[in-house]
Design a protein around this motif. Sequence first.
Motif, PDB file in Angstrom:
ATOM      1  N   ILE A 442       0.840  -1.195   0.000  1.00 57.23           N
ATOM      2  CA  ILE A 442       0.000   0.000   0.000  1.00 57.23           C
ATOM      3  C   ILE A 442       0.876   1.245   0.000  1.00 57.23           C
ATOM      4  N   LEU A 443       0.465   2.210  -0.803  1.00 58.42           N
ATOM      5  CA  LEU A 443       1.109   3.523  -0.840  1.00 58.42           C
ATOM      6  C   LEU A 443       0.020   4.583  -0.744  1.00 58.42           C
ATOM      7  N   VAL A 444       0.117   5.451   0.262  1.00 59.30           N
ATOM      8  CA  VAL A 444      -0.816   6.566   0.446  1.00 59.30           C
ATOM      9  C   VAL A 444       0.016   7.832   0.543  1.00 59.30           C
ATOM     10  N   GLY A 445      -0.340   8.848  -0.242  1.00 57.08           N
ATOM     11  CA  GLY A 445       0.495  10.032  -0.265  1.00 57.08           C
ATOM     12  C   GLY A 445      -0.266  11.328  -0.422  1.00 57.08           C
ATOM     13  N   LEU A 446       0.337  12.410   0.063  1.00 52.52           N
ATOM     14  CA  LEU A 446      -0.148  13.778  -0.096  1.00 52.52           C
ATOM     15  C   LEU A 446       0.983  14.619  -0.652  1.00 52.52           C
ATOM     16  N   ASP A 447       0.716  15.348  -1.744  1.00 53.22           N
ATOM     17  CA  ASP A 447       1.717  16.211  -2.381  1.00 53.22           C
ATOM     18  C   ASP A 447       1.223  17.647  -2.405  1.00 53.22           C
ATOM     19  N   LEU A 448       2.105  18.575  -2.040  1.00 48.52           N
ATOM     20  CA  LEU A 448       1.818  19.995  -2.121  1.00 48.52           C
ATOM     21  C   LEU A 448       2.997  20.676  -2.804  1.00 48.52           C
ATOM     22  N   GLY A 449       2.705  21.583  -3.716  1.00 43.24           N
ATOM     23  CA  GLY A 449       3.778  22.285  -4.415  1.00 43.24           C
ATOM     24  C   GLY A 449       3.374  23.696  -4.794  1.00 43.24           C
ATOM     25  N   ASP A 450       4.363  24.576  -4.834  1.00 43.51           N
ATOM     26  CA  ASP A 450       4.116  25.963  -5.217  1.00 43.51           C
ATOM     27  C   ASP A 450       5.341  26.481  -5.955  1.00 43.51           C
ATOM     28  N   LYS A 451       5.138  26.989  -7.198  1.00 38.29           N
ATOM     29  CA  LYS A 451       6.238  27.477  -8.021  1.00 38.29           C
ATOM     30  C   LYS A 451       5.935  28.893  -8.497  1.00 38.29           C
ATOM     31  N   ASP A 452       6.938  29.769  -8.388  1.00 39.24           N
ATOM     32  CA  ASP A 452       6.819  31.141  -8.857  1.00 39.24           C
ATOM     33  C   ASP A 452       8.021  31.476  -9.723  1.00 39.24           C
ATOM     34  N   ASN A 453       7.761  32.054 -10.898  1.00 36.69           N
ATOM     35  CA  ASN A 453       8.814  32.370 -11.856  1.00 36.69           C
ATOM     36  C   ASN A 453       8.667  33.820 -12.320  1.00 36.69           C
ATOM     37  N   TYR A 454       9.761  34.557 -12.257  1.00 41.42           N
ATOM     38  CA  TYR A 454       9.767  35.963 -12.650  1.00 41.42           C
ATOM     39  C   TYR A 454      10.818  36.157 -13.732  1.00 41.42           C
ATOM     40  N   TYR A 455      10.450  36.874 -14.805  1.00 40.73           N
ATOM     41  CA  TYR A 455      11.350  37.050 -15.945  1.00 40.73           C
ATOM     42  C   TYR A 455      11.396  38.515 -16.369  1.00 40.73           C
ATOM     43  N   ASP A 456      12.510  38.889 -16.958  1.00 39.12           N
ATOM     44  CA  ASP A 456      12.628  40.190 -17.627  1.00 39.12           C
ATOM     45  C   ASP A 456      13.327  39.975 -18.958  1.00 39.12           C
ATOM     46  N   TRP A 457      12.547  40.114 -20.057  1.00 37.07           N
ATOM     47  CA  TRP A 457      13.106  40.088 -21.407  1.00 37.07           C
ATOM     48  C   TRP A 457      12.850  41.422 -22.104  1.00 37.07           C
ATOM     49  N   GLY A 458      12.430  42.426 -21.337  1.00 37.72           N
ATOM     50  CA  GLY A 458      11.876  43.640 -21.935  1.00 37.72           C
ATOM     51  C   GLY A 458      12.880  44.652 -22.434  1.00 37.72           C
ATOM     52  N   GLN A 459      14.173  44.471 -22.142  1.00 38.35           N
ATOM     53  CA  GLN A 459      15.166  45.444 -22.601  1.00 38.35           C
ATOM     54  C   GLN A 459      15.938  44.848 -23.773  1.00 38.35           C
ATOM     55  N   ASN A 460      15.809  45.473 -24.940  1.00 32.29           N
ATOM     56  CA  ASN A 460      16.434  44.970 -26.155  1.00 32.29           C
ATOM     57  C   ASN A 460      17.286  46.057 -26.799  1.00 32.29           C
ATOM     58  N   GLN A 461      18.400  45.635 -27.378  1.00 31.47           N
ATOM     59  CA  GLN A 461      19.271  46.589 -28.065  1.00 31.47           C
ATOM     60  C   GLN A 461      19.745  45.990 -29.383  1.00 31.47           C
ATOM     61  N   ILE A 462      19.770  46.839 -30.422  1.00 32.33           N
ATOM     62  CA  ILE A 462      20.314  46.450 -31.717  1.00 32.33           C
ATOM     63  C   ILE A 462      21.819  46.720 -31.703  1.00 32.33           C
ATOM     64  N   LEU A 463      22.604  45.712 -32.078  1.00 36.29           N
ATOM     65  CA  LEU A 463      24.062  45.820 -31.975  1.00 36.29           C
ATOM     66  C   LEU A 463      24.719  46.317 -33.260  1.00 36.29           C
ATOM     67  N   ASP A 464      24.088  46.067 -34.418  1.00 34.92           N
ATOM     68  CA  ASP A 464      24.682  46.457 -35.704  1.00 34.92           C
ATOM     69  C   ASP A 464      23.677  47.307 -36.478  1.00 34.92           C
ATOM     70  N   ASP A 465      24.180  48.329 -37.205  1.00 34.32           N
ATOM     71  CA  ASP A 465      23.264  49.114 -38.036  1.00 34.32           C
ATOM     72  C   ASP A 465      23.329  48.634 -39.476  1.00 34.32           C
ATOM     73  N   ASP A 466      22.451  49.153 -40.321  1.00 32.01           N
ATOM     74  CA  ASP A 466      22.328  48.655 -41.691  1.00 32.01           C
ATOM     75  C   ASP A 466      23.592  48.864 -42.510  1.00 32.01           C
ATOM     76  N   ALA A 467      24.368  49.867 -42.155  1.00 33.88           N
ATOM     77  CA  ALA A 467      25.595  50.139 -42.914  1.00 33.88           C
ATOM     78  C   ALA A 467      26.782  49.338 -42.407  1.00 33.88           C
ATOM     79  N   HIS A 468      26.628  48.711 -41.236  1.00 36.93           N
ATOM     80  CA  HIS A 468      27.747  47.954 -40.649  1.00 36.93           C
ATOM     81  C   HIS A 468      27.202  46.651 -40.085  1.00 36.93           C
ATOM     82  N   LEU A 469      26.705  45.810 -40.962  1.00 37.14           N
ATOM     83  CA  LEU A 469      26.139  44.534 -40.545  1.00 37.14           C
ATOM     84  C   LEU A 469      27.242  43.522 -40.242  1.00 37.14           C
ATOM     85  N   PHE A 470      26.897  42.535 -39.429  1.00 37.58           N
ATOM     86  CA  PHE A 470      27.820  41.454 -39.075  1.00 37.58           C
ATOM     87  C   PHE A 470      27.782  40.408 -40.184  1.00 37.58           C
ATOM     88  N   ASP A 471      28.963  40.039 -40.693  1.00 36.83           N
ATOM     89  CA  ASP A 471      29.065  39.071 -41.787  1.00 36.83           C
ATOM     90  C   ASP A 471      29.425  37.702 -41.212  1.00 36.83           C
TER      91      ASP A 471
END
Length: 795
Positions: A442-471
Motif C-alpha cells: 500500500i502507498l498513500v500520499g499527499l503532495d503539495l507544491g508551489d512554483k513562482d517564476n519571474y522574468y525580464d526580457w523587456g530590454q532589447n538593443q540592436i548591436l549592428d546598423d544597416d551600414a555595418h552589418l555582421f558578416d
Amino acid sequence: MKKLLLLLVMSCVGGYVMAHGHEDDDDAKRGTIEGIVLTSDGAKAAGVTITIENTNYNTVADDGGEFNFKMLPGTYTLVATYVGYAPTRQEVTVEEKKTVHVTLRLNLTKSELKDVIVYSKRNSYKINHSSSTLRLDEPLLEVPQNIQEVSAVALADQGITSFGDGAIRNVSGATKLEHWGDYTRINMRGSRASEFRNGMNVTSTWGPLTADMAVVDRIEFVKGPAGFMMSNGEPSGIFNIVTKKPTGVTKGEASVMVGSYDFYRGAIDLDGKFDKDNKVQYRFNIMGQSAGSFQKYGYSDRLTIAPVIKYQVDDKTDITAEYLYQYARMQDGGAAYVYSPTGYGDLPRDFTTAFEGIEPLVLKDQSLFLYLHHQFNPNWKLTVQGGYLNTNKQGSNLWPDSLGPGGKMRRAISIGDAINRSKFAQVFFNGKMQTGGIQHRILVGLDLGDKDNYYDWGQNQILDDDAHLFDIYNPGSGMPYNGLPVFDRSIDLLQRAAAAGTYTSQSYSGVYLQDELGFFDNSLRLTVAGRYTYVKQNDYGTSYDAKKVTPRIGLSYTIDPNTSVYALYDQSFMPQSGLLRGNKSPKPLTGNNMEIGVKRDWFAGRWNTTLSAYRIIKNGALIADPDTSGGNQDLKYSLQLGQTRTQGVELDIRGEIVKGLNAILNYAYTDSKVTKDLDPTKVGTKVTGFSKHVSNGWLTYTIGDGALKGFGVSAGYTFLGDRSTWSWATSNQKDLPDYFRMDGGIFWKGEKMTVNLNVNNLLDRYLYSGAPYGNFYYYQVEAPRNYKLSISYRF
C-alpha cells in the motif's frame, strides 16, 4: 495495442492456470523464506550471495540486503557468502503455505564490508531497487512499469560531470535538444520529461540549473505517466535525480580532472559520522570547475557545495537535512547558437556571434531539503519530506534581428534575468499487509507544491546598423558597431516582472492511493490506484485552474524468480491557458498511456533486460481558431480539437554480461504523429522534437587477474535516426541528418585509486541539432574530438 494488452493479460492468467492447474500436491504446499542480511554492526549488506545448502537454489541480496526463496516444507541450511570472508550458516524450517522471516548476520564490521563493497560497486551498473524518493517499496523486477536506474558508477566511468553532458545515453529513447547552457531539456516518448530532485517536481519552463554529477547518487528514469509521483504534467515520463546521502560508513574520495579546452576540475566527497554511536552522520561534497570552449569567447565556471546531516533519533526514526549551492558563470545564453541562411553545418565549428566584453551569464542555485523517516514496524513506514529551491539568473540573450541570404546579420541582444522559487511538501506511507491469501503493498500520499517564476526580457538593443552589418562568413572580431549593450537593473526584478506581466506561477495539491494486491504467493500482482490533483496556474497574467482524478491500473506476473511480464494503464493531465468562444477556459490536456513489457534478470542477477511496448494518446491540444470573420478580436480564440499519438518499442540491457565486462545497451523506436486536427492536411504529420530510432551503447572491460589486474578499456556510441527538428515544418524545412557519435577510453582501477582517460567524439564528426527559424536556420554544434583525464583516490 488493446489486443496486445488483452493478449498479455490472458497469457499471464492462462499461463498461471496451465502451470499450476497441473502442479502436483508438493508444489501447492510451498512456503516462503523472507530474509535480510546484516553486518555485525547492524548495517544492511547488499550483494551478498545466499544459497540453500545441498540444493541448486541461490540468490543475491538486493540493495536493501533482502532476499527470498519459495521452498517445500522442511528444514534447510542457508549459507551467506561474500568474497574474502568465511560463510555464515543458519538453519531454517519452512512450513506449508507459511512465510518464515530470517536475519543473517555476517561476522564482519561495516568498515571491513565497506572495503569490499566499494571495490565491487565500482563495477556495478545494475540496480535492483529504486530509491526511497521514488516511493515504490518493491524490487524493480516486480514494478508494472519501465523504470531504468543509472548508477553513479556508470556516470563516472563515462566521464560525465554534468547531467547535460550525456547522462541520457544510459536509457532508451531519451533525447536532448539544443539548450541555453544553464539547463537541459529532455524529450522522451514524444514530449518533454519532467525533472525531479529527490522525488520533488522541479520542472519549470526555463530551469532549474543543470545538476552537477558531484552530488548525484543515481538518476531514475520512469517511462510514461508516473501517477505515484505526479499527474499534472506530460505523459512521457520523468527523471528523478537522487543526491548523495550519508551512509554511516567513514570514507572519502578526492578527484581531479583535466581536459581539452582548458578544462580543470577538482572534487571532494566526505562521508562519515560525528559520534561513536553513529547517531549523527554527515556527507559533504564540494566541487570547483573551470572550462574554456571550442567556440571563440566561450567559457564555463562552476562551484558546487553540498553539506548533508543525518540524525538517527532511534532504531525507527531518522531526520536528514540537505543543502545544495550551485554557482555558474558562463558565456551569454545565445552565444552557443549558429545561424545560416542556407542550412545546417555550413560554418566552422568554432563560429560564434559573440564578442569580447559581453557580460557573463551568472546563475546562483540554492536548495534545501528536509527528510523524516519513521518505521512503525517491519511492515509500515512513514516518510515526510519538503524542499525549497531558489534559482537566480542574470544575463543576456544574443539573437539575430535579421539575417539576409548573403550572410549579413543585424544582431540584437536582450536582457535575460529570471528568478525561480519553488516550495514542496510531501507525506506518504508505505505498508505491507495480508488479507486471507492476498498480500497488499500500500502507498498513500499527499503532495503539495508551489512554483513562482519571474522574468525580464523587456530590454532589447540592436548591436549592428544597416551600414555595418555582421558578416557570418567573415566575422572578424565580432565587435558590434553600436557598442557594448547596457541594461538597467536599478529596479528589482520582481517589480520589473510585475510591471511587464512576465510572471508565471503554479500551485498544486494531490492525494494518491495505491494498493498492489498479490495473489498466489505474490506471483500475480494487480495494482489499482488513483490520484486526485488540483492545479492553479497563472501564465503571464492569465489565471486558470483544473482538477482531475487520474486512475492507474497495472498487472505484473512473475513467471519464475528471474522473469516477470507486466501491463499498465496510466493517465496524466496538464492545465492549458487560452480562451474558447463563449469566454470559456479550455479543458486540460490529457494523456493516456497503455504499456506492456517483460523484465528478466540473467545469470544470478548479474545483468537485466527490459523490453516494453507502449502507446500514448494526448487529447485536447489547442489550436488557433481559424474563424477570423470578426476581425482582430477573433485572434484571441482557440479551438480544442487536437490529438497526437505516440507509440513505440524500447529495449534496455544493463549489468555485468560476463566476468569483467559491464554493458549498457538500449534501443528505442518512437513514432509520434498528429491524429486529429482542424486542418486535415496536418493529420499524419510528425510531432516535433524526437528521433524515430535511438540507440546507445557503453561497454567496459576490466582485467581481473595477473600483472594487468585493474586495467581496462571502454567504448560507447549514440545513434539518432530519422531526427525531427524542434519546430513544425515550414516552407524552408530541411531534415536533420542522422547522428552518430563514438566515445572511448582506457582506465586503471586499484583498491584506492582510479585513473580514467575518456575521449569523446572519437571520429571527430561535425555534430549538431537545430531547426528552421523564419527565413534562416539555427543550430548548436558539439565539440570536436576532446578528452578528459581523471584521477581519483579513495580513503
